[in-house]
Design a protein around this motif. Structure first.
Motif, short mmCIF file in Angstrom:
data_model
loop_
_atom_site.label_atom_id
_atom_site.label_comp_id
_atom_site.label_asym_id
_atom_site.label_seq_id
_atom_site.Cartn_x
_atom_site.Cartn_y
_atom_site.Cartn_z
N ASP A 1 47.82 38.85 39.40
CA ASP A 1 46.39 39.07 39.27
C ASP A 1 46.08 39.51 37.84
N VAL A 2 45.10 38.85 37.24
CA VAL A 2 44.54 39.32 35.97
C VAL A 2 43.24 40.02 36.32
N VAL A 3 43.16 41.32 36.05
CA VAL A 3 42.04 42.13 36.50
C VAL A 3 41.33 42.74 35.30
N ALA A 4 40.06 42.41 35.15
CA ALA A 4 39.21 43.06 34.14
C ALA A 4 38.43 44.17 34.82
N TYR A 5 38.33 45.34 34.18
CA TYR A 5 37.64 46.46 34.80
C TYR A 5 37.19 47.44 33.72
N SER A 6 36.34 48.36 34.14
CA SER A 6 35.90 49.44 33.24
C SER A 6 36.21 50.78 33.90
N LEU A 7 36.08 51.83 33.11
CA LEU A 7 36.30 53.18 33.61
C LEU A 7 34.97 53.93 33.64
N SER A 8 34.76 54.64 34.72
CA SER A 8 33.52 55.39 34.87
C SER A 8 33.37 56.44 33.76
N ALA A 9 32.19 56.48 33.15
CA ALA A 9 31.93 57.50 32.13
C ALA A 9 31.83 58.88 32.75
N LYS A 10 31.61 58.94 34.03
CA LYS A 10 31.43 60.21 34.73
C LYS A 10 32.76 60.86 35.08
N ASP A 11 33.66 60.09 35.72
CA ASP A 11 34.90 60.70 36.21
C ASP A 11 36.15 59.89 35.86
N GLY A 12 36.00 58.81 35.11
CA GLY A 12 37.17 58.05 34.67
C GLY A 12 37.78 57.13 35.71
N ARG A 13 37.17 56.99 36.85
CA ARG A 13 37.75 56.12 37.88
C ARG A 13 37.52 54.65 37.53
N VAL A 14 38.39 53.79 38.09
CA VAL A 14 38.29 52.35 37.86
C VAL A 14 37.09 51.80 38.62
N GLU A 15 36.30 50.96 37.95
CA GLU A 15 35.16 50.34 38.61
C GLU A 15 34.91 48.96 38.02
N ASN A 16 34.04 48.22 38.70
CA ASN A 16 33.63 46.88 38.25
C ASN A 16 34.80 45.91 38.12
N GLU A 17 35.78 45.99 39.00
CA GLU A 17 36.93 45.10 38.92
C GLU A 17 36.54 43.64 39.15
N PHE A 18 37.12 42.78 38.35
CA PHE A 18 36.92 41.34 38.46
C PHE A 18 38.31 40.70 38.41
N PRO A 19 38.92 40.38 39.58
CA PRO A 19 40.31 39.89 39.59
C PRO A 19 40.39 38.38 39.83
N VAL A 20 41.26 37.72 39.09
CA VAL A 20 41.58 36.32 39.35
C VAL A 20 43.09 36.19 39.47
N GLN A 21 43.52 35.26 40.30
CA GLN A 21 44.95 35.05 40.49
C GLN A 21 45.43 33.90 39.61
N ILE A 22 46.51 34.11 38.90
CA ILE A 22 47.12 33.05 38.09
C ILE A 22 48.56 32.84 38.53
N GLU A 23 49.15 31.77 38.04
CA GLU A 23 50.57 31.52 38.29
C GLU A 23 51.30 31.48 36.96
N ILE A 24 52.45 32.14 36.91
CA ILE A 24 53.30 32.11 35.72
C ILE A 24 54.59 31.38 36.09
N ARG A 25 54.89 30.39 35.29
CA ARG A 25 56.09 29.58 35.53
C ARG A 25 57.13 29.80 34.45
N GLY A 26 58.40 29.71 34.85
CA GLY A 26 59.49 29.91 33.90
C GLY A 26 59.79 28.66 33.12
#
Length: 255
Positions: A230-255
């Motif tokens: 999962d590649v996840v973009a997110y921000s941290l709350s200015a109030k308490d630092g918790r993770v919010e606004n997550e936007f996840p997409v699934q990718i595949e990595i090949r060798g």
């Protein structure tokens, strides 16, 4: 006279006996009874088998905003299934490979998040969940129904990487999208199946507090194992630092 009477009586007796034998009994023996179904041994109707895959949420014809969570049950080979959303043109808006909590004869539950950029107008899509035949790879156990994706724009939208994109170990990943965040700051993580972060990138959008573009690059580790991430973009709350606004997409990595 006595002798004649006796002779006459004997003849009459013989005639009566013969007549009785010829006519037979007035009614024959009872016919054999017809076979009767034994309730104890009768076969009851076989109940229909439950579907191998179900989608419990969102329900059919629901309107959702991206990113949205899809959940349900599954009893599939090795607990594997695929969830996607297909628009009216047949284009896959997003796809995600999922592992249920159990499978191969034991029903389990599953959950997946689909994240992709919304359109300017409401987008009708077909929400689908299915697995692939272990014999020939064909789609089996398909369940599908329509939902609508609203045009509402979340605080973070990642346009690259997109759902299902494939990269090589040690390859370069272009990270782009838009953000509407306080201080324009966001983080992008690459997470493995257990949720452990294997690579991370700090990103800043062009402007604070309004939707603006971001554009950066992330080099995948040389020692990363091939597989789904999962590649996840997110921000941290200015109030308490918790993770919010997550936007996840699934990718595949090949060798």
């Amino acid at each position: 006279m006595v002798v004649r009477s006796l002779h006459t009586f004997a003849v009459v007796a013989v005639v009566l006996a013969v007549t009785a034998c010829a006519s037979g009994p007035t009614s024959g023996p009872d016919p054999s009874p017809s076979p009767v179904s034994n309730p104890a041994t009768s076969t009851a109707p076989t109940p229909s088998e439950p579907p191998q895959i179900t989608i419990g949420s969102p329900v059919a014809d629901a309107t959702v905003s991206v990113p949205f969570t899809v959940s349900g049950t599954a009893n599939t080979f090795e607990a594997a299934l695929t969830v996607d959303a297909v628009d009216e043109s047949g284009m896959v808006a997003c796809v995600r490979h999922v592992t249920a909590t159990s499978g191969s004869g034991t029903p389990g539950t599953w959950e997946a998040t689909l994240a992709f950029g919304p359109e300017e107008n409401a987008l009708p899509v077909m929400l689908r969940a299915y697995t692939h035949s272990a014999k020939d790879g064909s789609v089996v156990d398909l369940v599908e129904y329509p939902i609508t994706v609203s045009p509402d724009r979340p605080p973070i939208i990642m346009t690259s990487p997109s759902c299902g994109q494939v990269y090589d170990v040690g390859g370069l990943m272009l990270v782009t999208g838009t953000a509407n965040l306080f201080e324009a700051a966001l983080t992008v993580d690459v997470r493995n199946a257990s949720g452990t972060t294997v690579a991370t990138l700090q990103v800043t959008a062009e402007e604070c507090c309004v939707e603006s573009n971001f554009d950066s690059r992330l080099m995948l580790p040389d020692d990363i194992r091939p597989g789904l991430y999962d590649v996840v973009a997110y921000s941290l709350s200015a109030k308490d630092g918790r993770v919010e606004n997550e936007f996840p997409v699934q990718i595949e990595i090949r060798g």
